[in-house]
Design a protein around this motif. Structure first.
Motif, PDB file in Angstrom:
ATOM      1  N   GLU A   1      -1.476 -13.557 -38.893  1.00  0.00           N
ATOM      2  CA  GLU A   1      -2.578 -12.803 -38.310  1.00  0.00           C
ATOM      3  C   GLU A   1      -3.905 -13.190 -38.969  1.00  0.00           C
ATOM      4  N   ALA A   2      -4.288 -14.434 -38.795  1.00  0.00           N
ATOM      5  CA  ALA A   2      -5.527 -14.933 -39.388  1.00  0.00           C
ATOM      6  C   ALA A   2      -6.735 -14.327 -38.680  1.00  0.00           C
ATOM      7  N   GLY A   3      -7.769 -14.040 -39.463  1.00  0.00           N
ATOM      8  CA  GLY A   3      -9.029 -13.591 -38.888  1.00  0.00           C
ATOM      9  C   GLY A   3      -9.034 -12.125 -38.506  1.00  0.00           C
ATOM     10  N   THR A   4     -10.170 -11.684 -37.972  1.00  0.00           N
ATOM     11  CA  THR A   4     -10.308 -10.289 -37.523  1.00  0.00           C
ATOM     12  C   THR A   4      -9.373 -10.039 -36.353  1.00  0.00           C
ATOM     13  N   GLN A   5      -8.619  -8.988 -36.456  1.00  0.00           N
ATOM     14  CA  GLN A   5      -7.577  -8.719 -35.468  1.00  0.00           C
ATOM     15  C   GLN A   5      -8.071  -7.853 -34.302  1.00  0.00           C
ATOM     16  N   ARG A   6      -7.167  -7.654 -33.358  1.00  0.00           N
ATOM     17  CA  ARG A   6      -7.443  -6.866 -32.146  1.00  0.00           C
ATOM     18  C   ARG A   6      -7.158  -5.403 -32.476  1.00  0.00           C
ATOM     19  N   ILE A   7      -8.051  -4.777 -33.192  1.00  0.00           N
ATOM     20  CA  ILE A   7      -7.745  -3.486 -33.816  1.00  0.00           C
ATOM     21  C   ILE A   7      -7.688  -2.373 -32.784  1.00  0.00           C
ATOM     22  N   SER A   8      -8.754  -2.214 -32.016  1.00  0.00           N
ATOM     23  CA  SER A   8      -8.768  -1.125 -31.041  1.00  0.00           C
ATOM     24  C   SER A   8      -7.691  -1.324 -29.980  1.00  0.00           C
ATOM     25  N   GLN A   9      -7.446  -2.581 -29.614  1.00  0.00           N
ATOM     26  CA  GLN A   9      -6.406  -2.850 -28.607  1.00  0.00           C
ATOM     27  C   GLN A   9      -5.022  -2.497 -29.138  1.00  0.00           C
ATOM     28  N   ALA A  10      -4.779  -2.746 -30.429  1.00  0.00           N
ATOM     29  CA  ALA A  10      -3.493  -2.375 -31.023  1.00  0.00           C
ATOM     30  C   ALA A  10      -3.304  -0.861 -31.006  1.00  0.00           C
ATOM     31  N   VAL A  11      -4.376  -0.135 -31.337  1.00  0.00           N
ATOM     32  CA  VAL A  11      -4.315   1.328 -31.300  1.00  0.00           C
ATOM     33  C   VAL A  11      -4.018   1.811 -29.879  1.00  0.00           C
TER      34      VAL A  11
ATOM     35  N   LEU B   1       8.820 -19.370 -42.362  1.00  0.00           N
ATOM     36  CA  LEU B   1       8.140 -20.133 -41.313  1.00  0.00           C
ATOM     37  C   LEU B   1       6.673 -20.370 -41.684  1.00  0.00           C
ATOM     38  N   PRO B   2       6.176 -21.600 -41.562  1.00  0.00           N
ATOM     39  CA  PRO B   2       4.757 -21.848 -41.823  1.00  0.00           C
ATOM     40  C   PRO B   2       3.887 -21.138 -40.792  1.00  0.00           C
ATOM     41  N   PRO B   3       2.640 -20.838 -41.158  1.00  0.00           N
ATOM     42  CA  PRO B   3       1.742 -20.190 -40.193  1.00  0.00           C
ATOM     43  C   PRO B   3       1.300 -21.147 -39.104  1.00  0.00           C
ATOM     44  N   PHE B   4       0.741 -20.575 -38.058  1.00  0.00           N
ATOM     45  CA  PHE B   4       0.195 -21.325 -36.927  1.00  0.00           C
ATOM     46  C   PHE B   4      -1.323 -21.380 -37.076  1.00  0.00           C
ATOM     47  N   LEU B   5      -1.996 -20.240 -37.054  1.00  0.00           N
ATOM     48  CA  LEU B   5      -3.430 -20.172 -37.287  1.00  0.00           C
ATOM     49  C   LEU B   5      -3.669 -19.860 -38.757  1.00  0.00           C
ATOM     50  N   THR B   6      -4.691 -20.468 -39.332  1.00  0.00           N
ATOM     51  CA  THR B   6      -4.990 -20.237 -40.734  1.00  0.00           C
ATOM     52  C   THR B   6      -6.450 -19.811 -40.883  1.00  0.00           C
ATOM     53  N   GLY B   7      -6.746 -19.154 -42.007  1.00  0.00           N
ATOM     54  CA  GLY B   7      -8.111 -18.693 -42.258  1.00  0.00           C
ATOM     55  C   GLY B   7      -8.100 -17.487 -43.161  1.00  0.00           C
ATOM     56  N   GLY B   8      -8.932 -16.512 -42.852  1.00  0.00           N
ATOM     57  CA  GLY B   8      -9.006 -15.316 -43.678  1.00  0.00           C
ATOM     58  C   GLY B   8      -7.907 -14.326 -43.355  1.00  0.00           C
ATOM     59  N   SER B   9      -7.658 -13.434 -44.303  1.00  0.00           N
ATOM     60  CA  SER B   9      -6.765 -12.280 -44.156  1.00  0.00           C
ATOM     61  C   SER B   9      -5.290 -12.619 -44.170  1.00  0.00           C
ATOM     62  N   MET B  10      -4.943 -13.903 -44.349  1.00  0.00           N
ATOM     63  CA  MET B  10      -3.521 -14.259 -44.341  1.00  0.00           C
ATOM     64  C   MET B  10      -3.139 -15.065 -45.580  1.00  0.00           C
TER      65      MET B  10
ATOM     66  N   GLU C   1      -8.513 -27.148 -52.924  1.00  0.00           N
ATOM     67  CA  GLU C   1      -7.491 -28.140 -52.553  1.00  0.00           C
ATOM     68  C   GLU C   1      -6.365 -27.571 -51.703  1.00  0.00           C
ATOM     69  N   ARG C   2      -6.039 -26.279 -51.868  1.00  0.00           N
ATOM     70  CA  ARG C   2      -4.877 -25.748 -51.145  1.00  0.00           C
ATOM     71  C   ARG C   2      -4.922 -24.231 -51.069  1.00  0.00           C
ATOM     72  N   ALA C   3      -3.999 -23.677 -50.292  1.00  0.00           N
ATOM     73  CA  ALA C   3      -3.916 -22.225 -50.133  1.00  0.00           C
ATOM     74  C   ALA C   3      -2.465 -21.790 -50.187  1.00  0.00           C
TER      75      ALA C   3
ATOM     76  N   PRO D   1       3.882  -9.564 -41.919  1.00  0.00           N
ATOM     77  CA  PRO D   1       3.265 -10.099 -40.705  1.00  0.00           C
ATOM     78  C   PRO D   1       1.903 -10.741 -40.907  1.00  0.00           C
ATOM     79  N   GLN D   2       1.227 -10.435 -42.048  1.00  0.00           N
ATOM     80  CA  GLN D   2      -0.139 -10.925 -42.220  1.00  0.00           C
ATOM     81  C   GLN D   2      -0.232 -12.449 -42.210  1.00  0.00           C
ATOM     82  N   ARG D   3       0.827 -13.134 -42.597  1.00  0.00           N
ATOM     83  CA  ARG D   3       0.841 -14.603 -42.600  1.00  0.00           C
ATOM     84  C   ARG D   3       0.470 -15.166 -41.225  1.00  0.00           C
TER      85      ARG D   3
END
Length: 441
Positions: A306-316, A278-287, A294-296, A302-304
């Motif tokens: 999860e673009a960007g800084t994640q909800r770390i403390s909330q996940a914990v 499945l193609p990603p929805f949000l794109t950027g860093g960390s994925m 020209e391309r990425a 799961p990282q594909r």
């Protein structure tokens, strides 16, 4: 011969929940120990947002005090500890719903999870048309005349993303209707779900009706049509043991704030063989794996997703909430809430001028009840109950089509959780019994 003890056998060995145990549980929830308008708070709005036990609050606080850092970036001590806590939390949530680690994706809530699926399928359609990505994407692509099927009882979060997907691809949106008791018309569903159906999305339990839908029968319909099956588990994952593998759904979503965790965190489960292509929805860093001007190229799940800084403390903190529910026993919680739900419905049905939505007393439902008071607007009912220290939900509960089907614009909803007692329900019923007299209805 040694006896193997599993969590399931341990739970069967535990006694059924009762008011005495619930009162002990309430000590874990500091927000419940307060008065509202001079009376002890009765919180009956957990269907919207649940309260947080100390263990969850402390888990998030401990993360910020001891290990706050960006995950998956850097080799210093705090970054390593933060990453371990973040990924351990993922494993905890995967175990919570019997999913695979790589199949468990962090989102901000279930709404984002459903939008992720919708937009990823949009991208799959675009990629397939351009010959990009895996050749199997053509099986996920939608075209004009294909059908997306939902139900008439859906929360807007499991309706509007599919409306938009239909608009973007030319697909047709159809729905399975309900009957007057709030149950799906499965006889009609068998005619609606067919060869053109590409997606079948439905709620496990209605946030208005309290109806628990027959997931296995609906999944079987989806499988016979070759459709992707999407489960909205917002009102089930917090309240009953959920095994996404046994249910055989392709995707499932739920939100942390409805299951004792903070806001801003949710989970998307997806079958690995689908996520892998499945193609990603949000794109950027960390994925990504490689990026040029020209391309990425993208990481696997799961990282594909999860673009960007994640909800770390909330996940914990969500992992701490899942552990709290597991240790209490989800089957026990489900049975207790079922008792409270039946007590609510039986009591409401005995009050003149009250119309209860969904299954009648004695029929299975989750621990909530939405109702209409003849001659009194739901917002007035809510304010009256609040003056008695009772917190409930009022409005259309993000389900306008369902209310319209039932001839209503708004209702009052009381929803119980593991920290509610029979006395809470009785105080609620006593207050509701005085609403019409107060407003001279």
């Amino acid at each position: 011969m040694a006896v193997v003890t599993t969590p399931a056998t341990l739970e069967r060995a535990l006694p059924a929940m009762d008011d005495a145990e619930v009162l002990r549980i309430r000590n874990d929830f500091p927000v419940l120990n307060q008065t509202v308008n001079g009376q002890q708070l009765v919180y009956l709005d957990s269907g919207a947002t649940s309260q947080n036990p100390l263990s969850v609050i402390e888990a998030e606080q401990e993360f910020y005090e001891q290990r706050n850092a960006a995950v998956h970036r850097g080799a210093h001590h705090l970054a390593v500890e933060a990453t371990e806590a973040f990924e351990d939390a993922r494993q905890t949530l995967a175990d919570f719903v019997s999913a695979g680690y790589e199949e468990t994706i962090w989102t901000s809530n279930a709404t984002e999870g459903l939008n992720l699926i919708s937009y990823a399928l949009s991208n799959a359609t675009l990629w397939a048309a351009q010959g990009r990505g895996d050749a199997r994407l053509k099986d996920l692509a939608l075209k004009p005349g294909d059908e997306i099927v939902v139900t008439e009882m859906e929360h807007h979060a499991n309706l509007i993303p599919w409306q938009e997907l239909a608009f973007r691809t030319g697909a047709v949106l159809r729905f399975i209707p309900i009957d007057d008791t709030g149950s799906l018309r499965l006889d009609q569903a068998r005619d609606i779900v067919g060869p053109r159906t590409k997606v079948l999305a439905f709620t496990h339990a209605s946030n208005v009706l309290g109806t628990i839908n027959p997931v296995r029968e609906l999944v079987a319909l989806g499988r016979s049509a070759g459709a992707l099956v999407v489960l909205d588990a917002c009102q089930s994952a917090p309240h009953l043991a959920l095994d996404v593998k046994a249910l055989d759904v392709d995707f499932a979503v739920f939100s942390g704030h409805k299951m004792l965790a903070p806001t801003g965190i949710g989970v998307l489960y997806g079958k690995q063989e689908i996520l892998d292509i499945l193609p990603p929805f949000l794109t950027g860093g960390s994925m990504i794996t490689t990026v040029t001007m020209e391309r990425a190229e993208y990481l696997p799940a799961p990282q594909r997703f999860e673009a960007g800084t994640q909800r770390i403390s909330q996940a914990v903190a969500l992992a701490a909430a899942a552990n709290y529910l597991t240790e209490t026993g989800l089957d026990r919680i489900h049975r207790w809430e079922g008792e409270l739900g039946q007590r609510m419905v039986t009591g409401l049905e005995s009050i003149a001028g009250i119309r209860v939505l969904g299954p009648a007393a004695g029929k299975e439902r989750i621990g909530l009840a939405a109702f209409d008071v003849e001659g009194v607007h739901a917002h007035d009912v809510g304010q009256f109950l609040d003056s008695r220290g009772i917190a409930v939900r009022v409005g259309h509960h993000c389900a306008q089509p369902l209310h319209r089907r039932l001839g209503l614009t708004a209702t009052t909803r009381a929803s119980a959780y593991l920290y509610n007692t029979t006395d809470d329900v009785d105080r609620f019923l006593d207050a509701v019994s005085g609403v019409r007299a107060y407003f001279r209805a």
